[in-house]
Scaffold this motif. Structure first.
Motif, PDB file in Angstrom:
ATOM      1  N   UNK A  59      19.103 -13.864  98.374  1.00 16.33           N
ATOM      2  CA  UNK A  59      17.730 -13.872  98.852  1.00 16.33           C
ATOM      3  C   UNK A  59      17.669 -14.211 100.328  1.00 16.33           C
ATOM      4  N   UNK A  60      16.602 -13.789 100.956  1.00 18.92           N
ATOM      5  CA  UNK A  60      16.291 -14.137 102.336  1.00 18.92           C
ATOM      6  C   UNK A  60      14.885 -14.706 102.335  1.00 18.92           C
ATOM      7  N   UNK A  61      14.797 -15.987 102.645  1.00 16.26           N
ATOM      8  CA  UNK A  61      13.495 -16.636 102.625  1.00 16.26           C
ATOM      9  C   UNK A  61      12.978 -16.802 104.045  1.00 16.26           C
ATOM     10  N   UNK A  62      11.667 -16.915 104.208  1.00 18.70           N
ATOM     11  CA  UNK A  62      11.093 -17.016 105.548  1.00 18.70           C
ATOM     12  C   UNK A  62      11.565 -18.264 106.298  1.00 18.70           C
ATOM     13  N   UNK A  63      11.761 -18.128 107.605  1.00 21.56           N
ATOM     14  CA  UNK A  63      12.114 -19.264 108.441  1.00 21.56           C
ATOM     15  C   UNK A  63      11.017 -20.315 108.328  1.00 21.56           C
ATOM     16  N   UNK A  64      11.398 -21.595 108.339  1.00 21.05           N
ATOM     17  CA  UNK A  64      10.438 -22.680 108.186  1.00 21.05           C
ATOM     18  C   UNK A  64      10.188 -23.051 106.737  1.00 21.05           C
ATOM     19  N   UNK A  65      10.969 -22.431 105.830  1.00 23.00           N
ATOM     20  CA  UNK A  65      10.868 -22.738 104.404  1.00 23.00           C
ATOM     21  C   UNK A  65      12.261 -22.948 103.840  1.00 23.00           C
ATOM     22  N   UNK A  66      12.310 -23.462 102.614  1.00 21.35           N
ATOM     23  CA  UNK A  66      13.541 -23.463 101.840  1.00 21.35           C
ATOM     24  C   UNK A  66      13.171 -23.095 100.417  1.00 21.35           C
ATOM     25  N   UNK A  67      14.142 -22.660  99.654  1.00 25.56           N
ATOM     26  CA  UNK A  67      13.905 -22.332  98.254  1.00 25.56           C
ATOM     27  C   UNK A  67      14.451 -23.468  97.405  1.00 25.56           C
ATOM     28  N   UNK A  68      13.621 -23.981  96.509  1.00 21.80           N
ATOM     29  CA  UNK A  68      14.042 -25.052  95.617  1.00 21.80           C
ATOM     30  C   UNK A  68      14.185 -24.494  94.213  1.00 21.80           C
ATOM     31  N   UNK A  69      15.350 -24.682  93.626  1.00 26.53           N
ATOM     32  CA  UNK A  69      15.578 -24.255  92.244  1.00 26.53           C
ATOM     33  C   UNK A  69      15.101 -25.391  91.339  1.00 26.53           C
ATOM     34  N   UNK A  70      14.177 -25.074  90.444  1.00 26.79           N
ATOM     35  CA  UNK A  70      13.557 -26.076  89.587  1.00 26.79           C
ATOM     36  C   UNK A  70      13.715 -25.697  88.120  1.00 26.79           C
ATOM     37  N   UNK A  91      19.029 -19.791 105.957  1.00 28.21           N
ATOM     38  CA  UNK A  91      20.112 -18.991 106.538  1.00 28.21           C
ATOM     39  C   UNK A  91      21.212 -18.651 105.531  1.00 28.21           C
ATOM     40  N   UNK A  92      21.060 -19.014 104.259  1.00 24.76           N
ATOM     41  CA  UNK A  92      22.059 -18.694 103.236  1.00 24.76           C
ATOM     42  C   UNK A  92      21.833 -17.277 102.718  1.00 24.76           C
ATOM     43  N   UNK A  93      22.905 -16.501 102.618  1.00 26.00           N
ATOM     44  CA  UNK A  93      22.794 -15.118 102.140  1.00 26.00           C
ATOM     45  C   UNK A  93      23.729 -14.813 100.974  1.00 26.00           C
ATOM     46  N   UNK A  94      24.367 -15.818 100.431  1.00 28.50           N
ATOM     47  CA  UNK A  94      25.288 -15.606  99.319  1.00 28.50           C
ATOM     48  C   UNK A  94      24.565 -15.494  97.990  1.00 28.50           C
ATOM     49  N   UNK A  95      25.335 -15.332  96.925  1.00 25.17           N
ATOM     50  CA  UNK A  95      24.728 -15.211  95.597  1.00 25.17           C
ATOM     51  C   UNK A  95      24.076 -16.519  95.168  1.00 25.17           C
TER      52      UNK A  95
END
Length: 150
Positions: A59-70, A91-95
């Motif tokens: 995934x590529x998430x918008x700058x200024x955010x992070x993705x939280x796995x819940x 900035x993570x692009x891996x699986x």
């Protein structure tokens, strides 16, 4: 977010499928905060153990955010399944993998396509770090670990 002619457009959550078993994240209802993540492989989470469940997504998430796995509340209530280590930086692009913890006495079987967690996109603030000699005082002070409870 960008504004064009007074209309605010939301940023995209860009997702790349890494296999045929990958399922795009989706929200269960229009007001859902999280996007469901699905397993791309059959797995077993052993009783009182843990397992890494592949989603076969990047995934590529918008700058200024992070993705939280819940965790998913239904899996937590019905099967004692929880999620661990759930931060994906912009900035993570891996699986994307999901670490599931099984707090029950029974093995938990995961099938391809099963919804195993949810990803929530959250805004972040990353202030500069500066060393100081003293901090401002507060009513709570140094009290922690139950200091505000009964």
């Amino acid at each position: 977010m960008a504004e064009i002619n007074g209309v605010v457009s939301l940023p995209y959550l860009r997702v790349k499928k890494l296999s045929e078993n990958a399922v795009l994240p989706s929200r269960a209802s229009p007001l859902s905060a999280g996007y469901d993540l699905s397993s791309a492989a059959e797995s077993k989470v052993p009783a009182r153990g843990k397992a890494l469940i592949p989603t076969d997504l990047s995934i590529s998430i918008p700058e200024g955010t992070y993705a939280r796995i819940a965790p998913r509340s239904g899996l937590a209530l019905k099967h004692s399944i929880d999620v661990g280590a759930g931060v994906i930086d912009a900035d993570y692009r891996g699986p994307v993998g999901v670490i599931l913890f099984n707090h029950s006495d029974d093995d938990f079987e995961v099938k391809v396509g099963d919804r195993v967690a949810q990803v929530i996109i959250q805004k972040i603030v990353t202030p500069e770090v500066t060393e100081v000699q003293d901090l401002d005082s507060t009513l709570r002070g140094e009290g922690g670990f139950g200091s505000t409870g009964v």
